[in-house]
Scaffold this active site. Sequence first.
Site, PDB file in Angstrom:
ATOM      1  N   LYS A   1     -21.865 -23.960   4.948  1.00 42.36           N
ATOM      2  CA  LYS A   1     -22.256 -25.251   5.518  1.00 42.36           C
ATOM      3  C   LYS A   1     -23.596 -25.190   6.264  1.00 42.36           C
ATOM      4  O   LYS A   1     -24.387 -26.129   6.218  1.00 42.36           O
ATOM      5  CB  LYS A   1     -21.162 -25.789   6.447  1.00 42.36           C
ATOM      6  CG  LYS A   1     -19.817 -26.013   5.744  1.00 42.36           C
ATOM      7  CD  LYS A   1     -19.913 -26.912   4.497  1.00 42.36           C
ATOM      8  CE  LYS A   1     -18.650 -26.870   3.652  1.00 42.36           C
ATOM      9  NZ  LYS A   1     -18.833 -27.346   2.273  1.00 42.36           N
TER      10      LYS A   1
ATOM     11  N   GLU B   1     -24.653 -31.703  18.469  1.00 38.82           N
ATOM     12  CA  GLU B   1     -24.725 -32.565  17.286  1.00 38.82           C
ATOM     13  C   GLU B   1     -24.695 -34.010  17.756  1.00 38.82           C
ATOM     14  O   GLU B   1     -24.038 -34.333  18.741  1.00 38.82           O
ATOM     15  CB  GLU B   1     -23.539 -32.283  16.358  1.00 38.82           C
ATOM     16  CG  GLU B   1     -23.740 -32.733  14.937  1.00 38.82           C
ATOM     17  CD  GLU B   1     -22.572 -32.330  14.049  1.00 38.82           C
ATOM     18  OE1 GLU B   1     -22.575 -31.184  13.546  1.00 38.82           O
ATOM     19  OE2 GLU B   1     -21.665 -33.158  13.890  1.00 38.82           O
TER      20      GLU B   1
ATOM     21  N   ARG C   1     -17.448 -30.454  -7.292  1.00 37.62           N
ATOM     22  CA  ARG C   1     -16.333 -30.583  -8.242  1.00 37.62           C
ATOM     23  C   ARG C   1     -16.042 -32.059  -8.424  1.00 37.62           C
ATOM     24  O   ARG C   1     -16.642 -32.895  -7.789  1.00 37.62           O
ATOM     25  CB  ARG C   1     -15.097 -29.896  -7.671  1.00 37.62           C
ATOM     26  CG  ARG C   1     -14.865 -30.365  -6.236  1.00 37.62           C
ATOM     27  CD  ARG C   1     -13.497 -30.151  -5.715  1.00 37.62           C
ATOM     28  NE  ARG C   1     -13.427 -30.426  -4.288  1.00 37.62           N
ATOM     29  CZ  ARG C   1     -13.182 -31.608  -3.749  1.00 37.62           C
ATOM     30  NH1 ARG C   1     -13.018 -32.663  -4.513  1.00 37.62           N
ATOM     31  NH2 ARG C   1     -13.121 -31.775  -2.439  1.00 37.62           N
TER      32      ARG C   1
ATOM     33  N   HIS D   1      -7.924 -36.420   8.574  1.00 38.38           N
ATOM     34  CA  HIS D   1      -9.101 -36.087   7.777  1.00 38.38           C
ATOM     35  C   HIS D   1      -8.812 -36.053   6.285  1.00 38.38           C
ATOM     36  O   HIS D   1      -9.555 -35.459   5.517  1.00 38.38           O
ATOM     37  CB  HIS D   1      -9.714 -34.750   8.214  1.00 38.38           C
ATOM     38  CG  HIS D   1     -10.067 -34.769   9.663  1.00 38.38           C
ATOM     39  ND1 HIS D   1     -11.089 -35.537  10.169  1.00 38.38           N
ATOM     40  CD2 HIS D   1      -9.512 -34.133  10.719  1.00 38.38           C
ATOM     41  CE1 HIS D   1     -11.140 -35.378  11.478  1.00 38.38           C
ATOM     42  NE2 HIS D   1     -10.194 -34.537  11.844  1.00 38.38           N
TER      43      HIS D   1
END
Lengths: 509, 509, 166, 166
Positions: free
Chosen positions: A121, A205, A297, A240
């Site tokens: 990530k 963030e 994917r 989530h």
Amino acid sequence: MTATRPITKVLVANRGEIALRVMRTCREMGIHTVAVYSDADREALHVRAAYQAVRLGPAPVGESYLRGEVIIEAALHTGAEAIHPGFGFLSENADFVRQVEAAGLIFIGPSADAIEAMGDKIAARRRMIDAGVPVVPGTADPVDDHETLMAEAEKIGFPVMVKAAAGGGGKGIRIVEDASALLAAADRARSEAQSSFGSGAVYLEKYLDHPRHIEIQIFGDSQGNVVHLADRECSLQRRHQKVVEERPSPLLDEDLREAMGQAAVQAAQSIGYTNAGTLEFLVDSQKNFYMLEMNTRLQVEHPVTEATCGIDLVRWQILVAMGEALPLTQEEIRHEGHAIEARLYAEDADHGFLPATGLVERLDLPGGPGVRVDTGLFEGMEVTPHYDPMLAKIIVFGRDREEATARMARALSELTITGVTTNLPFLRRIIDSDRFAAGDYDTFTIESHPEDFSARLSDDRIQHVSALAAVLAHVLRRRRGFPDRQGSGGFSGRRSAWVDDFSPGEESS
Amino acid sequence: MTATRPITKVLVANRGEIALRVMRTCREMGIHTVAVYSDADREALHVRAAYQAVRLGPAPVGESYLRGEVIIEAALHTGAEAIHPGFGFLSENADFVRQVEAAGLIFIGPSADAIEAMGDKIAARRRMIDAGVPVVPGTADPVDDHETLMAEAEKIGFPVMVKAAAGGGGKGIRIVEDASALLAAADRARSEAQSSFGSGAVYLEKYLDHPRHIEIQIFGDSQGNVVHLADRECSLQRRHQKVVEERPSPLLDEDLREAMGQAAVQAAQSIGYTNAGTLEFLVDSQKNFYMLEMNTRLQVEHPVTEATCGIDLVRWQILVAMGEALPLTQEEIRHEGHAIEARLYAEDADHGFLPATGLVERLDLPGGPGVRVDTGLFEGMEVTPHYDPMLAKIIVFGRDREEATARMARALSELTITGVTTNLPFLRRIIDSDRFAAGDYDTFTIESHPEDFSARLSDDRIQHVSALAAVLAHVLRRRRGFPDRQGSGGFSGRRSAWVDDFSPGEESS
Amino acid sequence: MKYHVLLDGHHAEVEIERDGSGFSVGLGDQIWHVDVGVLRDGHAYSLLIDDRSVDVGVEEEGDGLDLLIAGRRYSTEVLGEREWLARSIKGETEDGEKTVVAAMSGILRGVHVKEGQAIEKGQPLFILEAMKMENEVLAEVSGTVRRVAFEEGQTVNLGDVVVEID
Amino acid sequence: MKYHVLLDGHHAEVEIERDGSGFSVGLGDQIWHVDVGVLRDGHAYSLLIDDRSVDVGVEEEGDGLDLLIAGRRYSTEVLGEREWLARSIKGETEDGEKTVVAAMSGILRGVHVKEGQAIEKGQPLFILEAMKMENEVLAEVSGTVRRVAFEEGQTVNLGDVVVEID
């Protein structure tokens, strides 16, 4: 560039509805299929739908669907030239892709390098910044001293989040509204992170207020062409995990959609991406968009894209894997109408979304105009604790959002499943809610506004259901041979109208 | 013109898949539904899907679904403002329409006058000729003397058919290739007609060589707008009943399609037609088209039109019945892609299409991308001899004819029904045939080319099925507790490859 | 016949009598006529309440009768007059569950207590994992662990007794 | 075990033997391994023939076994060795079977002969009932009944000697 390699047999390294989904396209393309199965899935639909089937091992995924070497062996043994990974399991495992290719087989998906590039990530974030794709502003690296913290926070702009670098599961996160609270919050986050994860490193963030999760489907071929297939709105989530998706997103206007599409194509091109991929973005209330991550994917929710553009994405995956160019250019891809997908999970939505298991006794699936069902369900199937709780996807298509919403409500009303608890009532409440009708939701909606999707039992409903329960208990006793005794003369009322329509939300009285 | 009359509850005067079809749209429009049922249909899907249900009487249609007065009574009692007739039963009964309207209810369909005008085939023919719509050339009226016969035949053009005016069932029909054979043929037809029907009257009609049955869907509103929704190809028939339909017709080019569409609109306008209707045409090998008749109701095969233009025809029917104008103009109606419908009948296609009955034991319906199923089937349902043998319609949609055909083959391969004999193998052979792939068929194809859709058992297939039958007989015995005795050592061969793929046609060995 | 129905903490007395092809159903001052069509070997029923059509799925477990209507599950208990009286005489059960059962089927991922160990109310007992989700189960009473019936890694089924506390 | 299968006028001898979780199936010089998964209470089966997947629906009626494969119905008759022999002998006769065995397990519903009784070829000996099917067994030879081994109402197993004729 790449020479075309024909594919006449595909091993589908997955189970359930997605394995079936891939096999359907293979069958339409005249391609034979090989299923793989664990002992729990011997009688599964994907095994019965396949041309051939190979056992992998016992039910646990570590002993079956994650055994890459056994799967490759099965492909070689059955003469399959290619492996389709579906989603989950080995679909984003770069090592597996390398092993597949080393065995001389085709992996129907992106290259191992592309999976690896987007799998890390932090590295992916840097790459995307370099490629000019907007990401959620933040420091990415840990920040130690107060001075740098303050400077970086000012640069990002308040509110900011202080996050534990080693963290996860929401621990060690502090939301800071303004500069005055920053340093104290950072210290608390640091000590929480230290005790939870053994490392006190934190980073910053930008805090996004009520963000929406909107993603862009992209497709690349080995000739270097990359196109996007527009957006999917996936903000309705619990734990989530997506519950209901739709396309187009009610939030986006054409300019924003095009800008996000462009950014997604740019991101994919920057890593020479081939095959199907999805760029997930967060979009804040000011309609700024930030790339979150890339899924290398096919997505669960790909049917909503298929419904509006009429393209079979699995067919494209196979064509691209054979080395063919994308069948359409960006200009030739057109979208029409509105599509919605609802995911049927084996879980109890009224009790913390706890997973449920059981034996499917009765199953009626919806049909008629504009309804598609993708599922591995069948009567007599056992829902075990070994695999993902998603049982079925109901996809509807209509001329506009209103027609699609009404159609989804209708389709869900036709769905019946007994023997295992599902989130069906919850799905019906979502679709029937004012919030959904208004398109007014974000990633926090389900958790922060449970009352909008709640199930209350009115007094009328309690009376009506009690009456029916008594009737059915009586019928069941009679069926077992208990005598039908004369009534005790306890009737004191008079014939009444039945007012309950068993609407999924609060009923009128 | 007409004032808008709201509809909040619709009584559906039908059963099976079409009743369910209408109710689905009602539900999506927020309209309550009332089912009617015979004693044979108490547990039928259309009863269970409805908001309310009213019993009509015993199973025979004369005592249930044809009892117009009881149906009107049920509508009044339940507060339905409108009646949807579906197709068959009372759908083209002008008297019923008048009774419905006399009761202050809305009939969802054309006016009684329009039904009557098109119901009398000879009067309808004259009307259509007056409206400038091409009809099959002929004398319509009986012709007595040789002189007139010869003159009319020359006018029509050879080959012609001499037909008994009172006839039916193919009796008293002579095909005449040229003038020299006309008079002798007419005399023979006359004497055959005299002995068969008690009347020797004959008339002339043009003989069409290998005609195709192609129809045009039209729609009119009470404001006087009439549009067409293009063609449907319905030539694949057995016993004059359609088996497989598709749209667009592989035969038509855009000019011919447009000309037929224009003619259909002209025909409808000439009688002030409102609501959904279909003009059936015969198209000969020179691509001349002739109107055959008008069906003043929704057609069984309407879903292929819905699939390519994205319009819900039942929704339009209800809107027009409420007095609203058509939602789209001719220019706004666009068609895309290719759709095919296959009709599942309870009949034995290998033995003269004899109807079958039975209890449905196991039922698996197809799903996935581009597949729609309309059916009243459910496990445990009894297929009785009282009603139409059509059990289900499988409709597929694809980007082009090739994709749609492959998809239909795939969808049919997913369909399983046990307990009642169906034409499923026959449908599979049609879809897999070279003739269908080439679009090379007409209304005579099924009857005149049975070998193209035949089922032959190869030696391999016989061996393979015998082996499986023995295994299953063995398993069934074991399940009943018979001992699993040791083998007698009769194995004399060696492990062999299984070569049979159970393709619906002739298998390779 | 009279039935006592428990649903969501409410108690209702319902009177059922045969009436033509169906039943008369009385509850308080209301009476309905219910016609019952049997589907799928008794797992589901097509009801016509007067003329209102309602499809009901049924799952039984002892006195428990779960109805599935329009996708929603209603967990009821239906008792005959005799059973109802018997139960009301017995009185309510004790407070705090001493027998800890699995609330879902899953794999035992962590067992935090041993037999003979003294525990406090709220203390973690074990973790149950199913479908990628972990569910930590806490003690509802203080006491001593009498029995731990499973080992880590074993599969437990819904309703299995995992831990017993004295 | 050996089975005789009749399909579309053809006769095939099939040998079945347990083999691991499935069966070895021999026909002529071919042998396959067939794994059998049971679906829907025995109305349908998921077969893996070696690794080839075939779904089969099954409908039974007496010796008749209809298979539904890929939408197509195959009407077969499957007989055990004894039943097959009985059937093929019927009509040919000569030295018929003097030891009459049960060709299926079932309940003895009628015993028409006694020990010491003189009988003619073709005379009914007893009736065997199984799966609601009655099977009348006839004498294949003339002679005298030496022994009747079971009484009416008793259960006999496949292969049991029921009557012996001298």
